[in-house]
Design a protein around this motif. Structure first.
Motif, mmCIF file in Angstrom:
data_model
loop_
_atom_site.group_PDB
_atom_site.id
_atom_site.type_symbol
_atom_site.label_atom_id
_atom_site.label_comp_id
_atom_site.label_asym_id
_atom_site.label_seq_id
_atom_site.Cartn_x
_atom_site.Cartn_y
_atom_site.Cartn_z
ATOM 1 N N MET A 136 0.856 -1.201 0.000
ATOM 2 C CA MET A 136 0.000 0.000 0.000
ATOM 3 C C MET A 136 0.891 1.251 0.000
ATOM 4 N N ASP A 137 0.683 2.128 -0.987
ATOM 5 C CA ASP A 137 1.460 3.367 -1.103
ATOM 6 C C ASP A 137 0.662 4.503 -0.456
ATOM 7 N N THR A 138 1.062 4.878 0.746
ATOM 8 C CA THR A 138 0.347 5.923 1.486
ATOM 9 C C THR A 138 0.928 7.281 1.136
ATOM 10 N N ILE A 139 0.071 8.180 0.599
ATOM 11 C CA ILE A 139 0.530 9.536 0.289
ATOM 12 C C ILE A 139 0.376 10.461 1.494
ATOM 13 N N LEU A 140 -0.623 10.138 2.366
ATOM 14 C CA LEU A 140 -0.906 11.019 3.511
ATOM 15 C C LEU A 140 -1.289 10.199 4.731
ATOM 16 N N GLU A 141 -0.704 10.565 5.856
ATOM 17 C CA GLU A 141 -1.163 10.024 7.138
ATOM 18 C C GLU A 141 -1.199 11.171 8.146
ATOM 19 N N MET A 142 -2.378 11.390 8.706
ATOM 20 C CA MET A 142 -2.534 12.363 9.784
ATOM 21 C C MET A 142 -2.705 11.559 11.069
ATOM 22 N N LYS A 143 -1.799 11.800 12.027
ATOM 23 C CA LYS A 143 -1.760 10.957 13.228
ATOM 24 C C LYS A 143 -2.087 11.768 14.478
ATOM 25 N N ASN A 144 -3.127 11.316 15.183
ATOM 26 C CA ASN A 144 -3.470 11.846 16.516
ATOM 27 C C ASN A 144 -3.615 13.363 16.525
ATOM 28 N N ILE A 145 -4.384 13.874 15.541
ATOM 29 C CA ILE A 145 -4.573 15.318 15.424
ATOM 30 C C ILE A 145 -5.606 15.799 16.443
ATOM 31 N N THR A 146 -5.215 16.771 17.239
ATOM 32 C CA THR A 146 -6.121 17.404 18.210
ATOM 33 C C THR A 146 -6.080 18.913 17.987
ATOM 34 N N LYS A 147 -7.255 19.511 17.845
ATOM 35 C CA LYS A 147 -7.352 20.966 17.611
ATOM 36 C C LYS A 147 -8.414 21.535 18.540
ATOM 37 N N THR A 148 -8.016 22.541 19.325
ATOM 38 C CA THR A 148 -8.925 23.127 20.312
ATOM 39 C C THR A 148 -9.157 24.600 20.018
ATOM 40 N N PHE A 149 -10.427 25.005 20.070
ATOM 41 C CA PHE A 149 -10.805 26.412 20.026
ATOM 42 C C PHE A 149 -11.308 26.791 21.414
ATOM 43 N N PRO A 150 -11.421 28.091 21.717
ATOM 44 C CA PRO A 150 -11.934 28.483 23.036
ATOM 45 C C PRO A 150 -13.290 27.833 23.332
ATOM 46 N N GLY A 151 -13.326 27.013 24.362
ATOM 47 C CA GLY A 151 -14.588 26.421 24.796
ATOM 48 C C GLY A 151 -14.982 25.143 24.080
ATOM 49 N N VAL A 152 -14.210 24.704 23.073
ATOM 50 C CA VAL A 152 -14.619 23.501 22.344
ATOM 51 C C VAL A 152 -13.399 22.790 21.759
ATOM 52 N N LYS A 153 -13.401 21.447 21.868
ATOM 53 C CA LYS A 153 -12.359 20.623 21.248
ATOM 54 C C LYS A 153 -12.912 20.144 19.908
#
Length: 507
Positions: free
Chosen positions: A1-18
């Motif tokens: 399998m040729d993987t072009i993209l892997e996003m690992k364990n992405i966490t993004k928080t804004f004020p008051g909300v994850k």
């Protein structure tokens, strides 16, 4: 399998909300990978992390792309690596030409001077690749939405795209244009271009996607492989909403009044810029108390023009005809008079025409009925907040508080704010123009429930929709419109997609 993209364990928080909570996704080179989830699930946020809109350092986790760890500092950084994102709201300048739009910020120039012959020649080549025959000098404002979407894709191709991200690319397109765009994605796949497709239209996803990743409440829930066997829409929906949805439309027992609540008689309007073009031609429709009436038609049929010209003559010129409420002629010559007569109009374009995005939920909800939260001409802040809290609870607007700016809400919750605004105005007749456009199946169901409650309360509802299954699932009666005229009407028991299309296409 040729993987072009892997996003690992992405966490993004804004004020008051994850917004994203430990999300991971793998995309193979040359595949069409669909991203599904309810509004507010985190799909667009994840793609903004990938494309550098949210730069490295503003999120946790890693992006591995094309063989290495990436730390994109802005969108140009990701574009330089061949990652191009096309947002749901097209980023075109209407009064510039197609060529100027395609190379805006990426001009073909020598010593600071644009090489126009080379620009137009290259534009012609790119347009041919996406199936457009337009002159490169044509202004973007003079082509339809479907063609504008293709111009955006041509713009992406001009930047040597390796990974194309499309966020709800068919949300504003009619069926024919949607199919052309999906065919184009399949062509790109054959050429080795990888695509990530965000869409709420599950039939489209099933048609083109190799794999489907489902995100729910900011978490990656599952990745389904369409190549391993057929995936049903119910499989996707179950992962999206966390439950089975046996019925897409809430059940309702119609209780329709015997008298006409609203009548529109012999209504006509011409195009505001082209007075020789009649966009609404001698239309007569009616709706009874407790009735949900649909208006079907292809894009450009005149449905929105009809609705807006009735609602305070807010579109068109040379408008003529008569509107009656409960048998009496009413004055709808301005928006204020239309509201006072008992009409409300939920626009198809909530962001541009339905909401003040930088204002709070509270301000937006009370905007159409300031008298309801005022004393002697002075706004009562406490009353405003109380009304907003009431609607927040009543129709389940998901927000930390009603002081939140509307721009920070998901599309489904923004649509609920628009509905709340008009419900607070206490109309007799509510005209809904594409009320579920760009909204996921869970939020759609909630809005359908609100529509049914309005009918149960004795209101008249006129529903314009480009989704025929929606009209068939919700309406008691359907008018069919084409080229500014009513071609006929169908009772719910006689209506089908085939019957509607036959009526649209008849001479």
């Amino acid at each position: 399998m040729d993987t072009i993209l892997e996003m690992k364990n992405i966490t993004k928080t804004f004020p008051g909300v994850k917004a994203l909570d430990d999300v991971s996704i793998k995309v193979e080179r040359g595949e069409i990978h669909a991203l599904c989830g309810e509004n507010g699930a985190g799909k667009s946020t994840l793609m903004k992390v990938l494309s550098g809109v949210y730069p490295h350092g503003t999120y946790e986790g890693d992006i591995l792309y094309d063989g290495g760890v990436q730390e994109f500092k802005d969108i140009r950084d990701s574009e330089d690596r061949g990652i191009i994102i096309i947002h749901q709201e097209l980023a075109l300048v209407p009064l510039l030409s197609i060529a100027e739009n395609i190379f805006l910020g990426n001009e073909i120039a020598e010593n600071g001077i644009v090489n126009w012959p080379a620009t137009f020649a290259r534009t012609g080549e790119l347009l041919a690749k996406v199936g457009l025959k337009e002159n490169p000098a044509t202004l973007v404002t003079n082509i339809g939405v479907g063609k504008q979407q293709l111009v955006e894709i041509a713009k992406a191709l001009s930047k040597k795209v390796k990974l194309l991200i499309l966020d709800e690319p068919t949300a504003s397109l009619q069926e024919n244009d949607s199919q052309k765009l999906l065919d184009l994605l399949l062509e790109f796949k054959a050429q080795g271009i990888t695509s990530i497709l965000i869409s709420h239209k599950l039939n489209e996803i099933n048609r083109v996607a190799d794999r489907i990743t489902v995100i729910r409440d900011g978490k990656s829930i599952s990745t389904l492989d369409a190549r391993a066997g057929k995936i049903t829409e119910d499989d996707i929906v179950k992962d999206m909403v966390g439950r089975d949805m046996a019925h897409r439309y809430p059940e309702r027992t119609p209780n329709i009044g015997s008298e006409k609540l609203m009548e529109v008689r012999n209504w006509s309007a011409t195009h505001p810029l082209h007075p020789e073009r009649k966009v609404v031609d001698n239309v007569s429709i009616d709706v009874a108390a407790g009735e949900v009436v649909g208006i079907a038609g292809l894009m450009g049929a005149g449905r929105t023009e009809l609705a807006m010209s009735i609602f305070g003559k807010s579109y068109g010129t040379d408008i003529s005809g008569e509107v009656l409420i409960n048998g009496k002629a009413v004055d709808v010559s301005t928006v204020e008079k239309a509201i006072a007569s008992g009409l409300a109009y939920v626009t198809e374009d909530r962001k541009e025409m339905g909401l003040i995005l930088e204002e709070s939920i509270t301000t937006n909800i009370t905007l159409a009925n300031l008298g309801g939260v005022s004393e002697r001409g002075v706004l009562n802040d406490g009353a405003e907040r109380s009304v907003a809290e009431d609607y927040r609870n009543k129709i389940n607007i998901r927000t930390p508080n009603v002081g939140q700016k509307v721009v920070n809400l998901s599309g489904g919750n923004q649509q609920k704010v628009v509905l709340s605004k008009w419900l607070f105005a206490a109309p007799e007749v509510l005209i809904l123009d594409e009320p579920t456009r760009g909204i996921d199946v869970g939020a759609k169901y909630e809005i359908y429930t609100i529509i049914n409650q309005l009918a149960a309360d004795g209101k008249g509802v006129i529903m314009i929709s480009s989704e025929m299954p929606e009209l068939l699932g919700m309406c008691d009666r359907i008018y069919v419109m084409n080229e500014g005229e009513i071609k006929g009407q169908l009772a719910a028991k006689d209506a089908s997609q085939e019957a509607i299309m036959r009526m649209i296409l008849k001479a």
